[in-house]
Design a protein around this motif. Sequence first.
Motif, mmCIF file in Angstrom:
data_model
loop_
_atom_site.group_PDB
_atom_site.id
_atom_site.type_symbol
_atom_site.label_atom_id
_atom_site.label_comp_id
_atom_site.label_asym_id
_atom_site.label_seq_id
_atom_site.Cartn_x
_atom_site.Cartn_y
_atom_site.Cartn_z
ATOM 1 N N ALA A 1 0.849 -1.202 0.000
ATOM 2 C CA ALA A 1 0.000 0.000 0.000
ATOM 3 C C ALA A 1 0.882 1.250 0.000
ATOM 4 C CB ALA A 1 -0.917 -0.003 1.218
ATOM 5 N N PHE A 2 1.954 1.200 0.771
ATOM 6 C CA PHE A 2 2.894 2.331 0.795
ATOM 7 C C PHE A 2 3.513 2.517 -0.591
ATOM 8 C CE2 PHE A 2 7.225 3.946 1.087
ATOM 9 C CZ PHE A 2 7.057 5.100 1.848
ATOM 10 N N LEU A 3 3.879 1.390 -1.198
ATOM 11 C CA LEU A 3 4.495 1.468 -2.524
ATOM 12 C C LEU A 3 3.528 2.109 -3.517
ATOM 13 C CD1 LEU A 3 6.916 0.727 -4.358
ATOM 14 C CD2 LEU A 3 5.791 -1.460 -4.815
ATOM 15 N N ARG A 4 2.302 1.664 -3.480
ATOM 16 C CA ARG A 4 1.330 2.147 -4.461
ATOM 17 C C ARG A 4 0.989 3.630 -4.236
ATOM 18 N NH1 ARG A 4 -1.832 -0.898 -7.440
ATOM 19 N NH2 ARG A 4 -1.617 -2.695 -6.054
ATOM 20 N N ASN A 5 0.705 3.960 -2.981
ATOM 21 C CA ASN A 5 0.144 5.283 -2.719
ATOM 22 C C ASN A 5 1.180 6.378 -2.533
ATOM 23 O OD1 ASN A 5 -2.369 4.051 -2.754
ATOM 24 N ND2 ASN A 5 -2.218 3.526 -0.578
ATOM 25 N N ARG A 6 2.337 5.995 -2.049
ATOM 26 C CA ARG A 6 3.299 7.059 -1.748
ATOM 27 C C ARG A 6 4.594 6.940 -2.534
ATOM 28 N NH1 ARG A 6 3.574 8.489 4.440
ATOM 29 N NH2 ARG A 6 4.594 10.311 3.524
ATOM 30 N N ALA A 7 5.215 5.760 -2.524
ATOM 31 C CA ALA A 7 6.531 5.637 -3.163
ATOM 32 C C ALA A 7 6.421 5.760 -4.688
ATOM 33 C CB ALA A 7 7.166 4.307 -2.777
ATOM 34 N N TRP A 8 5.514 5.007 -5.255
ATOM 35 C CA TRP A 8 5.479 4.893 -6.713
ATOM 36 C C TRP A 8 5.263 6.243 -7.419
ATOM 37 C CZ3 TRP A 8 7.292 3.060 -10.761
ATOM 38 C CH2 TRP A 8 6.601 3.065 -11.981
ATOM 39 N N PRO A 9 4.272 7.045 -6.999
ATOM 40 C CA PRO A 9 4.086 8.315 -7.718
ATOM 41 C C PRO A 9 5.341 9.192 -7.691
ATOM 42 C CG PRO A 9 2.254 7.914 -6.203
ATOM 43 C CD PRO A 9 3.269 6.846 -5.944
ATOM 44 N N ILE A 10 6.066 9.159 -6.589
ATOM 45 C CA ILE A 10 7.267 10.001 -6.460
ATOM 46 C C ILE A 10 8.405 9.435 -7.305
ATOM 47 C CG2 ILE A 10 9.017 10.820 -4.813
ATOM 48 C CD1 ILE A 10 6.298 12.083 -4.319
ATOM 49 N N MET A 11 8.606 8.113 -7.207
ATOM 50 C CA MET A 11 9.684 7.466 -7.968
ATOM 51 C C MET A 11 9.446 7.626 -9.471
ATOM 52 S SD MET A 11 9.710 3.900 -5.821
ATOM 53 C CE MET A 11 10.609 2.963 -7.042
ATOM 54 N N ARG A 12 8.213 7.378 -9.859
ATOM 55 C CA ARG A 12 7.868 7.432 -11.288
ATOM 56 C C ARG A 12 8.125 8.824 -11.856
ATOM 57 N NH1 ARG A 12 1.949 6.900 -11.482
ATOM 58 N NH2 ARG A 12 2.172 9.114 -11.038
#
Length: 714
Positions: free
Chosen positions: A415-426
């Motif tokens: 959930a952290f990956l989807r909601n927070r990490a991924w948008p920033i990394m992408r």
Amino acid sequence: MVFGGVVRERIQFNEETLWTGGPHDYSHPGASDYLDTIRQLVFAGKPREAENIAMEHFMSLPLGQKAYQPFGDLYIDFPGHEKYTNYQRSLDISEALSRVSYQIKGLTYTREVFSSVPDQVIVIRLTVNEMKKLSFNLGFDSPHLQKSVTTSGSRQTLTVAVKDGALNGMARLRLETDGIVTDSVQTIKITEAGTATIYLAAATNFVNFKDVSGDPAKRVDDYFAAIKGKSYKQIRKAHIADYQQLFNRFDIGFGSNNRDSLPMDQRLRIFSKSPEDPGLIALYVQYGRYLMISSSRPGTMPANLQGIWNQDLEPAWDSKYTTNINAEMNYWPVEVTNLSECHEPFFKLIEECAQTGAVTAKVHYRADGWILHHNTDIWRGTAPINHANHGIWVGGSGWTSSHLWEHFLFTRDTAFLRNRAWPIMREAARFYSQYLIPDPKTGWLISTPSNSPEIGGLVAGPTMDHQIIRTLFNSCVEASDILNEDQKFAAKLKVLIPKIAPNQIGRLGQLQEWMQDVDDPNEKHRHVSFLWGVHPGNDITWEKSPELMKAARQSLLFRGDDGTGWSLAWKINFWARFLDGDHAYELIKLLFRVKDEANVNWSGGSYINLFDSHPPFQIDGNFGAPAGIVELLVQSHQGFIDILPALPAALPNGHIKGVCARGGFELDLEWKAGKLTGLSVLSKAGAVCKIRIQGKMIEFPTSKGNLYAWGKDF
Ligand code: FUC
């Protein structure tokens, strides 16, 4: 922060949101019109011309960022306490309590100070062991020019406003005592007391980087309202419980010796002559955790260059966030030493920089995504500052994004990956996907203009950038796969990855810092950024690329051991990854060199309170070195957990408990005479566990919540 004194105690207090400046956009309108010219000049081997143009048209407006400032001082005067015996000042990191005790004419005086997260107050308790024998005077002051102090009975209020900026603050103290209280404008006088307790709360008008409409007086009132009716004992108990809930998750020991009870200044000085003090090394790790728990909690600012403990109005490097090493280093120990929550303020900083950095990406580079250069502050500046020769470094967004990914790797929190990490990394990756350009000479995609942090000026294609970008792209491909999102973008990154300039081995067997083979073997610069791929990254590993690993090691040998505080701390981590624990131990010894404030020579060590010395004091070494020490005992960056990979001969016996590894594992291990004697692995995410124990690799499925333990034989 308590500055010593029996007759006069000075308790300096800070509020982490008191900074100069105000909401601000640092981007330089029209900057992107000059990008191509700067690039061409760099490609043409004319970096000075490129820097000159950049200084005029491309840098942050204003050129520098803002400063974190101390709030005020509470002075406590004890007339008649000149002649004392048995003076002791201590910091108990198992409970986060600072204590002073001493004796005068057979009476014992004590002071205890703590700063409570749950109740948002600093509490100071003064006692004497005979009724009515405690007398003292109390009063606020502040280094700020704009300040005022008002007193009313047992309450005193301090207001301050920063000189250059929008922020102001209020601090208030309330006193409880069984003595007699007399007030004047600046001072509260206490006589004939047995006990006195001071509660101190402070707040500013900072709401967030876009909003300074907070009401400090209301905030302070609210803090006092919330502790109304609570006893000192209750507040103290809640503080200790809150602190220990984090601190007690992890334990480390290398055996003790008879130096455990020595005062720290003596202990450090003895260490420099005879470094057989493994207990000090374990203590340093726990001290780092104490500092982290005390400076970085959900809802606070991240630990800045001095954590929260800056004492100067004009601090070194503004006590802000330098992202070409220092800010990230602060957060190296959090996942491994089981303080994952303390990472949260840094994630918020990254998310906010992704907002301001999207403007900088557009205005400076005509690019999508977001970019962070080598510094940021409370206003989340992301444009290049100071000077083009080091300010134009584009790795900040990539490096900070890796912290979000690493948090996922340690927790497997999808959930952290989807909601927070991924948008920033992408979006960080999106910027680089547009920023990379083909090198006219080799055809590889390179990062231009940029620099290899703080050495060599503006260049085309510093190695560090490519390691960061390649690692980010690879993480994005994996994340997109795990989440089943943005496959098209991931496919694009997959095409770009093999085109990025590779790590190159140069004429001296060294890893090249730049595209060209121009490294100077006599260079002793504190930054060793082109080894980023060895640590904290994993672009270069023994399993994947042993030749590059050897070249990186050669580069570090050329660079030498000495360096500033954080540089020493980074080198501990490098030597751990090179699997040379004994060499890492040499760096630990250098880090424990006693430094006096007067020492301006740029080689690091420790002050007598164990604060890391750059010099001056910077907290990064206090965090980077513990991470490196743990890295000697457990590593997990190569796709498996490595047990005791680089144990120094000087640490033959020990244990580490509650240490975390990627994959969502928590381990306890112990060893004697250099041999593993006990190991258990708690699986927190139910992932497959791949682990190397005494050179033997094993792999087994795990269930979430299960503990896997080994006997004594391995
Ligand atoms: C970078 C480093 C310095 C110092 C500063 C805060 O500029 O090169 O050594 O750590 O950040």
